[in-house]
Design a protein around this motif. Structure first.
Motif, short mmCIF file in Angstrom:
data_model
loop_
_atom_site.label_atom_id
_atom_site.label_comp_id
_atom_site.label_asym_id
_atom_site.label_seq_id
_atom_site.Cartn_x
_atom_site.Cartn_y
_atom_site.Cartn_z
N LEU A 1 0.85 -1.16 -0.01
CA LEU A 1 0.02 0.09 -0.06
C LEU A 1 1.03 1.24 0.02
CD1 LEU A 1 -2.92 -0.91 2.53
CD2 LEU A 1 -3.03 -0.43 0.20
N THR A 2 2.00 1.24 0.73
CA THR A 2 2.83 2.32 0.82
C THR A 2 3.96 2.32 -0.34
OG1 THR A 2 4.26 1.16 2.23
CG2 THR A 2 2.59 2.53 3.15
N ALA A 3 4.36 1.49 -1.09
CA ALA A 3 5.21 1.53 -2.17
C ALA A 3 4.97 2.40 -3.10
CB ALA A 3 5.59 0.13 -2.75
N PRO A 4 3.54 2.45 -3.75
CA PRO A 4 3.23 3.59 -4.80
C PRO A 4 3.64 5.00 -4.34
CG PRO A 4 1.57 2.11 -4.54
CD PRO A 4 2.39 1.76 -3.28
N VAL A 5 3.57 5.31 -2.95
CA VAL A 5 3.55 6.75 -2.59
C VAL A 5 5.43 6.98 -2.66
CG1 VAL A 5 3.60 8.08 -0.58
CG2 VAL A 5 2.05 6.31 -0.75
N VAL A 6 6.19 6.03 -2.43
CA VAL A 6 7.66 6.26 -2.73
C VAL A 6 7.70 6.45 -4.23
CG1 VAL A 6 9.82 5.19 -2.42
CG2 VAL A 6 8.04 4.37 -0.86
N PHE A 7 7.18 5.87 -5.04
CA PHE A 7 7.12 6.21 -6.37
C PHE A 7 6.75 7.55 -6.60
CE2 PHE A 7 7.07 1.64 -7.20
CZ PHE A 7 7.98 1.46 -8.18
N PRO B 1 14.46 2.76 -4.33
CA PRO B 1 13.82 2.13 -2.90
C PRO B 1 12.52 1.59 -3.08
CG PRO B 1 14.03 4.64 -2.80
CD PRO B 1 15.01 4.23 -3.93
N ALA B 2 11.87 2.26 -3.87
CA ALA B 2 10.24 2.04 -4.04
C ALA B 2 10.30 0.53 -4.79
CB ALA B 2 9.73 3.07 -5.15
N LEU B 3 11.02 0.21 -5.75
CA LEU B 3 11.34 -1.11 -6.36
C LEU B 3 11.58 -2.09 -5.26
CD1 LEU B 3 10.80 -2.93 -8.96
CD2 LEU B 3 13.18 -2.44 -9.47
N PHE B 4 12.62 -1.82 -4.44
CA PHE B 4 12.97 -2.63 -3.44
C PHE B 4 12.19 -3.10 -2.47
CE2 PHE B 4 16.22 -3.17 0.42
CZ PHE B 4 16.19 -4.38 0.38
N GLN B 5 11.11 -2.05 -2.10
CA GLN B 5 10.07 -2.14 -1.27
C GLN B 5 9.02 -3.18 -1.60
OE1 GLN B 5 8.67 1.38 1.02
NE2 GLN B 5 6.71 0.67 0.96
N THR B 6 8.75 -3.01 -3.11
CA THR B 6 7.63 -3.73 -3.64
C THR B 6 7.88 -5.33 -3.70
OG1 THR B 6 7.01 -1.76 -4.86
CG2 THR B 6 6.28 -4.07 -5.81
N LEU B 7 9.18 -5.57 -4.13
CA LEU B 7 9.76 -6.90 -4.11
C LEU B 7 9.77 -7.71 -2.88
CD1 LEU B 7 12.72 -6.38 -6.85
CD2 LEU B 7 10.35 -7.35 -7.12
N SER B 8 10.06 -6.99 -1.77
CA SER B 8 10.04 -7.67 -0.50
C SER B 8 8.68 -7.96 -0.09
CB SER B 8 10.76 -6.57 0.42
OG SER B 8 9.90 -5.49 0.81
N ALA B 9 7.65 -7.10 -0.29
CA ALA B 9 6.18 -7.63 0.07
C ALA B 9 6.11 -8.87 -0.66
CB ALA B 9 5.38 -6.38 -0.32
#
Length: 499
Positions: A106-112, A200-208
């Motif tokens: 939910l928060t990854a798009p905000v980082v983008f 960081p946004a891509l990294f966060q998404t992959l971790s989820a």
């Protein structure tokens, strides 16, 4: 034919929680959960603090004032205050795997979206909503407390939390490096910082997705399947929440955590700019110095968790509380000194010493938290974690917003607050184990079983909902310490049947 119990790579207790912590193992489900939890939390920390090391560039691009920068820093940690409490409740009801992965996605798009910030308001909003991801700390601690037994739970919580917090230091190195590479490839600096946020946004998404695909809530399976098969009771939100918020120990730990982890979050937000402005350093140099503060989590917070388990083997819960008080108080002393020294080299040395103590205190705190409540573990973890963010918000509002105080004066006052807010630890008392100044109660009905089963009503006990708490009580007898454990209490002699 009687079904055989599941086999685990690690030795386990009666709850199938691991009784050993093997750092370099990836065995399912215990050590796999450990690595998934710290990596995903690390990714969220990188995203949440990706902006501070680039502030000198961002402030020129968006024409930010010092007050607006301070407001954005406050926003980055204030969003997680209620998110952490909500995350704790979600873990109790749905499990840490689904709760953490959902929040990260939910928060990854905000980082983008940080890449399209065009004003102080939009910059503040993206930092605010990105900060929600820091609530994954609660799911990390809940997950470790669900996977590891009392003798090693402090170590597991400390290492997972500490390595996750490493993201606060790593991002001080990663973001200037990524920014420099993108700029060297031909992008102008006001475009390069925006593109840098895609990493960081891509990294966060992959971790989820990794958590969802490879994770498991409990040693025996996921919450949904266990509830469906009847292995885990379907708990009521109202009672889970009630027993969490009415346990005063959780509130005291929330306060003290506000001035160890809260201080750490504050320093993550201000330290790069502090060294950049006060000592006229290059952006990359200030970032490297600031990174050393967060990177100390590699060993300092895990060290706090390990220390908590070591002292508990000899002195039990009372040892855990005393060690937490001593370490956090010393952290406050070194924070005061950091604000007083005026040379670059001395500031770096004192900052590193300060970082070790303040981060070790965080690990020590979550050596105590798992024992406050069994039924409402998630709520208590959320309260404590949320207290860390409240402390960060208040500290930045009082000392680092605008120009009322210089940063060095703010750091000194922050150290005084640390010392004062650690004192209430002396009020924590467990009837079965004691407190800092008092031993355990001598009453017949004051032992582990009574403490944890008091969270269940008689009709719930009749249905067997309390069995997990009963097993936890039996496995937490080690918190008496060797001295207490070697003496048979009157209550032990009368305890036979439990069900």
């Amino acid at each position: 034919m009687e079904a055989q119990p599941p086999k685990f790579a690690l030795p386990v207790d009666s709850e199938h929680k691991a009784t050993e912590f093997r750092l370099f193992s990836v065995a399912a489900p215990h050590m796999r959960a450990f690595h998934l939890s710290w990596v995903s939390f690390f990714a969220c920390f990188v995203s949440s603090f990706a902006a501070p090391p680039l502030i000198p560039i961002i402030r020129d691009n968006l024409n930010l004032t010092s007050t607006e920068i301070g407001n954005a820093g406050i926003a980055s940690v204030s969003g997680a205050v209620f998110a952490r409490v909500a995350m704790g409740t979600a873990c109790d009801l749905f499990g840490p795997r689904l709760a953490s992965a959902s929040l990260i996605l939910l928060t990854a798009p905000v980082v983008f979206c940080t890449s399209i910030a065009s004003s102080s308001t939009s910059f503040l909003l993206v930092r605010f909503f990105t900060g929600f991801s820091l609530a994954t700390f609660v799911s990390t601690q809940f997950w470790m407390s669900s996977m590891f037994s009392a003798p090693v739970v402090g170590t597991a919580n400390g290492v997972a939390g500490g390595w996750g917090n490493l993201g606060g230091g790593a991002t001080q190195l990663i973001m200037p490096l990524v920014f420099g590479v993108i700029r060297d490839m031909g992008a102008v600096k006001f475009t390069a910082w925006r593109i840098a946020f895609f990493i960081p946004a891509l990294f966060q998404t992959l971790s989820a997705f990794a958590v969802l695909i490879f994770g498991q809530d409990m040693p025996d399976g996921n919450f949904y399947e266990m509830k469906k098969s009847g292995e885990r009771a379907k708990d009521k939100f109202s009672w889970v929440f009630y027993y969490g918020i009415t346990n005063y120990r959780g509130w005291i730990l929330a306060l003290t955590y506000g001035y160890c982890f809260g201080v750490e979050l504050t320093v993550d937000n201000i330290i790069a700019e502090y060294f950049y402005d006060r000592f006229n350093l290059k952006l990359s140099t200030a970032g490297m110095i600031a990174a050393s503060f967060g990177l100390a989590n590699l060993f300092s917070r895990p060290g706090g968790g390990i220390l908590s388990d070591i002292v508990a083997k000899r002195f039990g819960m009372r040892g855990r509380l005393w060690t937490l008080w001593v370490v956090q108080t010393l952290g406050g002393v070194f924070c005061i000194i950091l604000g007083q020294v005026g040379s670059l080299s001395a500031s770096i040395v004192v900052m590193i010493i300060f970082s070790v103590f303040v981060q070790a205190a965080c690990g020590l705190t979550f050596g105590v938290v798992p024992f406050v409540s069994r039924r409402s573990l998630g709520v208590v973890s959320g309260m404590t974690g949320g207290g860390g963010n409240v402390g960060a918000v208040l500290t930045q509002l009082i000392f680092f917003r605008g120009s009322k105080y210089s940063k060095q004066t703010g750091i000194t006052l922050m150290g005084i607050m640390m010392i004062c807010c650690t004192l209430p630890l002396c009020l924590i008392y467990f009837p079965q184990w004691g407190g800092m100044f008092c031993g355990p109660s001598t009453k017949v009905n004051c032992k582990e079983e009574e403490y944890y089963l008091s969270e269940w009503k008689s009709n719930e006990k009749e249905k067997g909902f309390h069995i997990a708490s009963l097993k936890f009580a039996e496995n937490s007898v080690s918190e008496r310490g060797r001295k207490e454990d070697s003496v048979t209490r009157p209550s032990d002699e009368t305890s036979t049947a439990h069900v």
